[in-house]
Enzyme design. Structure first.
Site, PDB file in Angstrom:
ATOM      1  N   LYS A 144      24.761  92.132  79.504  1.00 16.18           N
ATOM      2  CA  LYS A 144      24.841  92.656  78.132  1.00 16.18           C
ATOM      3  C   LYS A 144      24.025  91.742  77.228  1.00 16.18           C
ATOM      4  CE  LYS A 144      27.215  96.134  76.303  1.00 16.18           C
ATOM      5  NZ  LYS A 144      27.528  97.384  76.983  1.00 16.18           N
ATOM      6  N   TYR A 204      32.902 116.145  72.056  1.00 20.31           N
ATOM      7  CA  TYR A 204      32.590 117.551  71.741  1.00 20.31           C
ATOM      8  C   TYR A 204      31.950 118.242  72.950  1.00 20.31           C
ATOM      9  CZ  TYR A 204      31.961 121.662  68.937  1.00 20.31           C
ATOM     10  OH  TYR A 204      32.074 122.950  68.458  1.00 20.31           O
TER      11      TYR A 204
END
Ligand code: NAD
Length: 340
Positions: free
Chosen positions: A78, A180
């Site tokens: 990261k 969604y």
């Protein structure tokens, strides 16, 4: 610094500084046993260097676990870029970061994360090929949603005896990029949807376009349903919420759904099957990783489908050993990452 690294079993920690562009970046390479470390690049304002380092280290470790259980030949890493108070050129900052990534010789591959976009990755790509999710690559969120869909089927099969989604009541917390898209797939497969979002516009859209039933955010976790699907912020399962749950399983996209490892045990004690978050939400990582390695769309789709099989394996082991799936997943990942 070395104590932080030893605690997290981190292989390498790099600092990159470029006074000309204002770059102050930290790259944490957790583990490269399975391959180069892939993980997003955050661009956020941090209170101090210490919190930036801790964030990079914690997140890099999580990426090793995710890549290992996704069956990728990759380790975990990261990067965090500390957002400066004043910035002359965002492009110059990310180009400087691209040079820093190049200097790592391919041991770290960077990608989009909180605060960065495909356009930032395009700037990085001017200086290194060790970058994914450029603007040409497309949004990984739909692939995360497909992986969660496969995971929900596997979870329904393990807990309810069928992987059919027809009539299954799914409560989705958060209707963003992943939530969604997932709601659309679930609806198309015949599921009944309960949804909540703090954004009234997205909620309204789901009601109108998908026939979903809107529930107040505070009420969703306690709504009776088959599968609770956290797709908003982390920490949905915590000591305040766990006794309110009225679901058979928790299977969603959000990172860090469990407030603590003990919450995984608490779910198991209540007979609620938990899909370990970093296993079920690995579709986006699979997409950016395989795209970077030059795999075809069909190969990526086949790999995404294996998320369900991996969960089935974890559930079987959890049942046989009477342990929570979260603990089983951690052990499996650690065996792959560290050997033994
Ligand atoms: P997003 O920001 O697009 O969507 C999050 C949604 O949750 C927003 O619509 C927000 O309004 C809503 N929300 C926030 N707090 C809420 C609350 N208390 N109750 C109900 N709704 C709430 O994010 P995303 O990209 O869809 O990601 C969702 C989650 O999945 C995050 O935890 C993310 O870290 C994780 N994740 C995403 C991906 C990906 O490919 N995007 C991959 C792996 C994991």
């Amino acid at each position: 610094m070395f104590a932080i690294m030893e605690n997290a079993r981190l292989e390498e920690l790099h600092l990159a500084c470029d006074p000309h562009s204002g770059l102050r970046a930290i790259v944490a390479i957790h583990n490269t046993r399975l391959g180069p470390a892939l993980g997003g690049c955050r661009y956020l304002a941090y209170a101090d260097e210490d919190s930036a380092v801790r964030d990079a280290v914690r997140l890099a470790r999580g990426m090793s676990y995710k890549a290992a259980l996704a069956g990728l030949a990759l380790g975990g890493g990261k990067a965090v870029i500390m957002r400066p108070p004043h910035l002359d050129s965002r492009a110059a900052l990310f180009e400087a970061f691209g040079r820093a990534v190049e200097n790592l010789g391919g041991r770290y591959i960077t990608a989009v994360d909180s605060g960065t976009s495909g356009l930032d990755m395009d700037c990085i790509a001017r200086h290194t090929r060790h970058v994914t999710s450029t603007s040409a690559g497309g949004d990984p969120s739909p692939h995360t949603a497909l992986g969660v869909l496969a995971g929900i089927r596997a979870t329904a099969l393990a807990r309810l005896g069928s992987d059919s989604l027809v009539g299954l009541r799914v409560a989705i917390q958060g209707l963003g990029h992943v939530g969604y898209a997932l709601a659309e797939h679930l609806r198309a497969a015949g599921a009944e949807l309960l949804v909540s979002d703090v954004d009234a516009g997205r909620l309204q859209l789901a009601v109108e376009q998908l026939g979903a039933r809107a529930v107040e955010p505070e009420a969703l976790l306690g709504s009776p349903c088959d599968i609770l699907t956290p797709c908003g912020l982390g920490g949905a399962i915590n000591p305040q919420t766990v006794d309110r749950l009225r679901c058979a399983a928790v299977a969603g996209a959000a990172n860090n759904q469990l407030d603590s490892p003990e919450m995984g045990d608490a779910l198991a004690e209540r007979g609620i099957l938990y899909a370990p978050d970093y296993v079920i939400n690995s579709g986006g990582l699979i997409f950016v990783a395989l795209q970077h390695q030059g795999h075809s769309g069909a190969e990526i789709a086949a790999h995404l489908g294996r998320i369900g099989a991996r969960l089935t394996e974890i559930y079987a082991e959890a049942e046989a050993e009477r342990r929570s799936p979260a603990r089983v997943a951690d052990d499996l990942a650690e065996r792959l990452i560290y050997g033994g």
